[in-house]
Design a protein around this motif. Structure first.
Motif, mmCIF file in Angstrom:
data_model
loop_
_atom_site.group_PDB
_atom_site.id
_atom_site.type_symbol
_atom_site.label_atom_id
_atom_site.label_comp_id
_atom_site.label_asym_id
_atom_site.label_seq_id
_atom_site.Cartn_x
_atom_site.Cartn_y
_atom_site.Cartn_z
ATOM 1 N N ARG A 1 0.877 -1.317 0.060
ATOM 2 C CA ARG A 1 0.042 0.032 -0.114
ATOM 3 C C ARG A 1 0.888 1.207 0.116
ATOM 4 N N SER A 2 0.245 2.058 -0.452
ATOM 5 C CA SER A 2 0.955 3.709 -0.524
ATOM 6 C C SER A 2 0.909 4.236 0.810
ATOM 7 N N ALA A 3 1.653 5.115 1.282
ATOM 8 C CA ALA A 3 1.607 5.909 2.712
ATOM 9 C C ALA A 3 0.334 6.447 2.842
ATOM 10 N N PHE A 4 -0.155 6.958 1.639
ATOM 11 C CA PHE A 4 -1.390 7.930 1.789
ATOM 12 C C PHE A 4 -2.652 6.703 2.171
ATOM 13 N N ASP A 5 -2.623 5.482 1.416
ATOM 14 C CA ASP A 5 -3.647 4.747 1.658
ATOM 15 C C ASP A 5 -3.491 4.090 3.035
ATOM 16 N N PHE A 6 -2.402 3.703 3.283
ATOM 17 C CA PHE A 6 -2.257 3.193 5.069
ATOM 18 C C PHE A 6 -2.672 4.411 6.000
ATOM 19 N N ALA B 1 -18.483 4.936 9.246
ATOM 20 C CA ALA B 1 -17.363 6.118 9.163
ATOM 21 C C ALA B 1 -16.384 5.691 8.317
ATOM 22 N N ARG B 2 -15.734 4.179 8.628
ATOM 23 C CA ARG B 2 -14.837 4.183 7.367
ATOM 24 C C ARG B 2 -15.393 4.220 6.143
ATOM 25 N N ARG B 3 -16.396 4.035 5.436
ATOM 26 C CA ARG B 3 -16.833 4.184 4.142
ATOM 27 C C ARG B 3 -16.700 5.641 3.754
ATOM 28 N N ALA B 4 -17.121 6.659 4.790
ATOM 29 C CA ALA B 4 -17.284 7.969 4.604
ATOM 30 C C ALA B 4 -15.848 8.401 4.344
ATOM 31 N N ILE B 5 -14.779 7.908 5.253
ATOM 32 C CA ILE B 5 -13.382 8.522 5.451
ATOM 33 C C ILE B 5 -12.673 7.989 4.102
ATOM 34 N N ILE B 6 -12.779 6.915 3.925
ATOM 35 C CA ILE B 6 -12.234 6.350 2.490
ATOM 36 C C ILE B 6 -12.734 7.033 1.397
ATOM 37 N N GLY B 7 -13.960 7.097 1.272
ATOM 38 C CA GLY B 7 -14.520 7.804 0.281
ATOM 39 C C GLY B 7 -14.077 9.235 0.073
ATOM 40 N N LEU B 8 -13.857 10.018 1.003
ATOM 41 C CA LEU B 8 -13.429 11.127 1.036
ATOM 42 C C LEU B 8 -11.942 11.164 0.708
#
Length: 359
Positions: free
Chosen positions: A75-80, A336-343
């Motif tokens: 994974r990238s640092a951003f994805d992590f 919350a996880r879906r929202a944050i990952i989506g954003l």
């Protein structure tokens, strides 16, 4: 990569919950009466065994090392970073809010009443950055987790994690030993988690050793295990300072090996006969249960407990905490996880375009 994500990792979900329950019983069965946080209520009949249950923390840290390294792989640092924020932040804010409300309604005489400023500081998790104490004593371990995630993020962003992880871990362990035996720097202790680095490093090295199966990786794993085994002796003076007595040498010598063995067996042993969905659900209770249990438990015993009903309070408390943890795990966390990952996706896309423009 598929070889290191086997279904037997369901065992880790179950071990995480067991570890949380061990910490819960350490606080209720041992700590509460000694510190007076239960307003005189305690479980002296449980204390001789419960005083060892802080081993749950050691297991937690080793599991974190393994799981976070697995999460970072490929994974990238951003994805992590986005994944960690989505996993930790929403549940933390909800649990800190519940704790603040409970302590405001049912105060604990031995604890300071929560304030609005204190609660607001918890919106960034690390409330001590703003000079505010934690709403719950258990949050110090979450701070260590975030520091560990931060270093993994840096190692990912610089590309050093995969190519130089052995050097990174070896240097980390060497600084830890030097600091705890000679330097005694509080800054290094907090910044590099020097007291508990052996457990994080063990989990990290165990994951990489399973991938690489090399002598060099096993050597680093062995170094981490050695420092992890020493950790209970390193932290025992703090235990003595807090509780007024020390634990026996044989028990301290056993804590590290038992914690490391529990994690290793959970990873390598065949999956326990349990449905996948149930194991994942039980593991999902761990984080909210851990965040909620300590001071809310003290409030329950301090306000409603007596020498006659304390075991009934204990049973009701654990059942109630598990129920609330389940609600949070099934509603707050996934939404919350879906929202944050989506954003995070458009942000990542913008960063990618920006890098391409200046490349």
């Amino acid at each position: 990569m598929t070889a290191v994500r086997p279904v037997r990792l369901l065992n880790l979900d179950l071990l995480r919950l067991v570890s949380a329950l061990l910490v819960l019983f350490f606080h209720y069965g041992f700590r509460m009466q000694i510190t007076g946080e239960g307003a005189g209520i305690g479980f002296p009949e449980l204390a001789p065994l419960a005083k060892w249950f802080d081993i749950g923390l050691l297991i937690f840290f080793a599991i974190s090392g393994y799981v976070i390294m697995m999460s970072a792989e490929g994974r990238s640092a951003f994805d992590f970073a986005a994944g960690r924020v989505a996993r930790l932040w929403p549940t933390f804010v909800v649990c800190a809010t519940i704790t603040a409300v409970v302590l405001s309604i049912w105060p604990v005489p031995a604890l300071s009443a929560p304030t609005v400023r204190q609660w607001l500081a918890h919106l960034v998790i690390l409330s001590r950055v703003f000079g505010q104490p934690f709403l719950d004593g258990a949050y110090w371990t979450i701070a260590y987790e975030i520091i560990f995630y931060g270093w993994i993020f840096v190692a990912l962003a610089t590309g050093l994690l995969k190519s130089h992880w052995r050097l990174i871990v070896t240097v980390w362990l060497a600084i830890s030993v030097l600091n705890e035996t000679a330097l005694q720097s509080v800054v290094l202790q907090k910044l590099l988690i020097t007291q508990y680095s052996g457990y994080f490093a063990f989990g990290l090295a165990l994951f990489r050793t399973r991938l690489e199966n090399s002598r060099a990786s096993f050597a680093v794993l062995s170094l981490a295990a050695g420092w992890a085994i020493a950790a209970p002796f390193i932290t025992e003076p703090e235990f003595i300072s807090l509780y007024g007595f020390g634990r026996n040498t044989a028990g301290l010598a056993a804590m590290g090996p038992l914690a490391l063995a529990a994690v290793t067996i959970a990873i390598y042993a065949p999956t326990l006969p349990i449905k996948r969905g149930l194991a994942i659900s039980l593991g999902g209770l761990t984080y909210p249960l851990y965040l909620l249990h300590q001071n809310i438990g003290y409030a329950a015993f301090a306000n409603f407990g007596t020498s006659d009903n304390r075991f009934a309070i204990l049973a009701l408390l654990i059942g109630g905490l598990l129920a609330v943890a389940m609600i949070i795990a099934r509603t707050v966390e996934p939404a919350a996880r879906r929202a944050i990952i989506g954003l995070s996706k458009p942000v990542q896309a913008s960063l990618t375009r920006l890098r391409a423009r200046f490349a």
